[in-house]
Design a protein around this motif. Sequence first.
Motif, PDB file in Angstrom:
ATOM      1  N   ASP A  19      -6.662  -1.688  -8.049  1.00 49.42           N
ATOM      2  CA  ASP A  19      -5.210  -1.883  -7.903  1.00 49.42           C
ATOM      3  C   ASP A  19      -4.519  -0.614  -7.422  1.00 49.42           C
ATOM      4  N   GLN A  20      -4.926   0.529  -7.952  1.00 51.35           N
ATOM      5  CA  GLN A  20      -4.324   1.800  -7.540  1.00 51.35           C
ATOM      6  C   GLN A  20      -4.594   2.072  -6.069  1.00 51.35           C
ATOM      7  N   LEU A  21      -5.802   1.824  -5.627  1.00 46.16           N
ATOM      8  CA  LEU A  21      -6.150   2.054  -4.227  1.00 46.16           C
ATOM      9  C   LEU A  21      -5.406   1.085  -3.312  1.00 46.16           C
ATOM     10  N   ALA A  22      -5.219  -0.152  -3.774  1.00 49.88           N
ATOM     11  CA  ALA A  22      -4.463  -1.129  -2.973  1.00 49.88           C
ATOM     12  C   ALA A  22      -3.009  -0.682  -2.819  1.00 49.88           C
ATOM     13  N   ARG A  23      -2.413  -0.166  -3.879  1.00 49.02           N
ATOM     14  CA  ARG A  23      -1.031   0.340  -3.783  1.00 49.02           C
ATOM     15  C   ARG A  23      -0.967   1.547  -2.853  1.00 49.02           C
ATOM     16  N   LEU A  24      -1.960   2.405  -2.949  1.00 54.31           N
ATOM     17  CA  LEU A  24      -2.006   3.574  -2.071  1.00 54.31           C
ATOM     18  C   LEU A  24      -2.106   3.132  -0.612  1.00 54.31           C
ATOM     19  N   ALA A  25      -3.015   2.230  -0.319  1.00 61.12           N
ATOM     20  CA  ALA A  25      -3.178   1.750   1.057  1.00 61.12           C
ATOM     21  C   ALA A  25      -1.908   1.059   1.543  1.00 61.12           C
ATOM     22  N   TYR A  26      -1.276   0.286   0.668  1.00 63.46           N
ATOM     23  CA  TYR A  26      -0.035  -0.400   1.047  1.00 63.46           C
ATOM     24  C   TYR A  26       1.059   0.611   1.380  1.00 63.46           C
ATOM     25  N   ALA A  27       1.100   1.722   0.682  1.00 63.92           N
ATOM     26  CA  ALA A  27       2.095   2.761   0.961  1.00 63.92           C
ATOM     27  C   ALA A  27       1.938   3.294   2.384  1.00 63.92           C
ATOM     28  N   TYR A  28       0.740   3.248   2.907  1.00 67.47           N
ATOM     29  CA  TYR A  28       0.490   3.701   4.277  1.00 67.47           C
ATOM     30  C   TYR A  28       0.754   2.610   5.306  1.00 67.47           C
TER      31      TYR A  28
END
Length: 174
Positions: A19-28
């Motif tokens: 979930d954390q990585l998905a939020r990070l990728a979404y921020a980009y």
Amino acid sequence: MNENERDQLLEKVMLEYGDQLARLAYAYVKEEEIAKDLVQNTFIKCYTKISDFRHESTIKTWLYRITINECKDYLKSWAYKKSRMIEIYYGNERSAMSTEEEALKKWEMGRVKSSIFTLPTKYREIIFLYYYEELKMEEIAELLGLPISTVKSRITRGRDRLKQEVERREIYEQ
């Protein structure tokens, strides 16, 4: 590391950091499905390259670095540039609420969080990592390969820009 141990490690990191990585990728990338694809690529690289992991950082930091690189590669890709050109040429024919707005609403409501997406990437990534992922400045510096002084100044400048954007939105919404 044998195949069974790699499978177990991959399952653990997927559950712990997915979930954390998905939020990070979404921020980009600002697109939920593409963010999920990029995180999937991260886990594939994790699985195939785990034997190269030197334990100079935490596995979380390593996964963040892979995800950030995946996002940056995507944003440089022809597929991304082509989709942006089509969107600009034909106009954005989406519903009244854009995908970004829906994702933001689902993720958490608030002016500040939606304003983060207006920041340039160099500020957005640091603000996101510092405030939402609660990484220390030293971890961010290591993760992004930047001097700690650059991280500090980008946090300060990003905060200032974010404050201006939130104030601008408040004026226009009244």
